[in-house]
Design an enzyme around this catalytic site. Structure first.
Site, PDB file in Angstrom:
ATOM      1  N   ASP A   7       0.885  -1.161   0.000  1.00 35.91           N
ATOM      2  CA  ASP A   7       0.000   0.000   0.000  1.00 35.91           C
ATOM      3  C   ASP A   7       0.924   1.213   0.000  1.00 35.91           C
ATOM      4  OD1 ASP A   7      -2.229   1.703   0.256  1.00 35.91           O
ATOM      5  OD2 ASP A   7      -2.110   1.637   2.442  1.00 35.91           O
ATOM      6  N   GLU A  67      -0.789  -1.439  -4.989  1.00 38.32           N
ATOM      7  CA  GLU A  67      -2.045  -0.753  -5.256  1.00 38.32           C
ATOM      8  C   GLU A  67      -1.784   0.492  -6.085  1.00 38.32           C
ATOM      9  OE1 GLU A  67      -5.992  -0.288  -2.766  1.00 38.32           O
ATOM     10  OE2 GLU A  67      -4.425   1.008  -1.968  1.00 38.32           O
ATOM     11  N   ASP A 140      -2.619   0.635   7.123  1.00 38.63           N
ATOM     12  CA  ASP A 140      -1.790   0.507   5.916  1.00 38.63           C
ATOM     13  C   ASP A 140      -1.329  -0.942   5.720  1.00 38.63           C
ATOM     14  OD1 ASP A 140      -1.386   3.539   5.300  1.00 38.63           O
ATOM     15  OD2 ASP A 140      -0.867   3.307   7.412  1.00 38.63           O
TER      16      ASP A 140
END
Length: 170
Positions: A7, A67, A140
């Site tokens: 992330d 991502e 996260d």
């Protein structure tokens, strides 16, 4: 297959490492890379790169799933996060680990079955899918695990196993 989910961020980069065997995934490790506020951007990027290469060297992932970014308000933050994401991609490329990218919509759809799921729904499904006692923290890290699960499921799909497009041309 060992999958490193990421992330991206600049202050905090979430990472999640899972082991995928067929349709089952299990937690290996999760956490965050933190950089110091107020530090020059170049130093923060160098730290992210260094920590990413250490993660790759330590866990020897077969794939890295990252991502994609989605920002609709703060462009200054978006640019810094995009630079951090670029360093993450560079680390994977330099270590010759295959890189895969997923949108937030794809991650949510894969993990929860609904592309507009709320963050708490995604986190709870990550907990359930990985058989954890509690939701991974910080957020996260949970997000990074969701990205890794998304890749595990995409990589084990019939389409992926057949090498891509299953339609033939005449």
């Amino acid at each position: 297959m060992i999958i490193l989910g990421i992330d991206p961020g600049i202050a905090t980069v979430g990472f999640g490492i899972i082991k995928a065997q067929g349709a089952k995934q299990s937690l290996v490790r999760c956490g965050v890379i933190r950089t110091k506020a107020g530090q020059r951007l170049s130093l923060r990027l160098a730290q992210i790169y260094s920590d990413m290469t250490e993660l790759i060297d330590t866990f020897q992932p077969d794939a890295i799933a990252v991502e994609e970014l989605f920002f609709n308000t703060n462009t200054t933050t978006a640019i810094a996060v995009a630079q951090g994401r670029g360093v993450i991609l560079l680390a994977g490329e330099k270590k010759s680990v295959p890189l895969f990218e997923y949108t937030p919509l794809q991650v949510k759809q894969t993990v929860t079955g609904y592309g507009r799921a709320e963050k708490r729904q995604v986190m709870e499904m990550v907990r359930r899918l990985l058989g954890m006692d509690k939701v991974p923290q910080p957020d996260d890290a949970a997000d990074a695990l969701a990205v890794a699960i998304c890749h595990a499921r995409a990589a084990s799909s019939l389409l992926s196993q057949l090498g891509g497009n299953v339609c033939s041309t005449i």
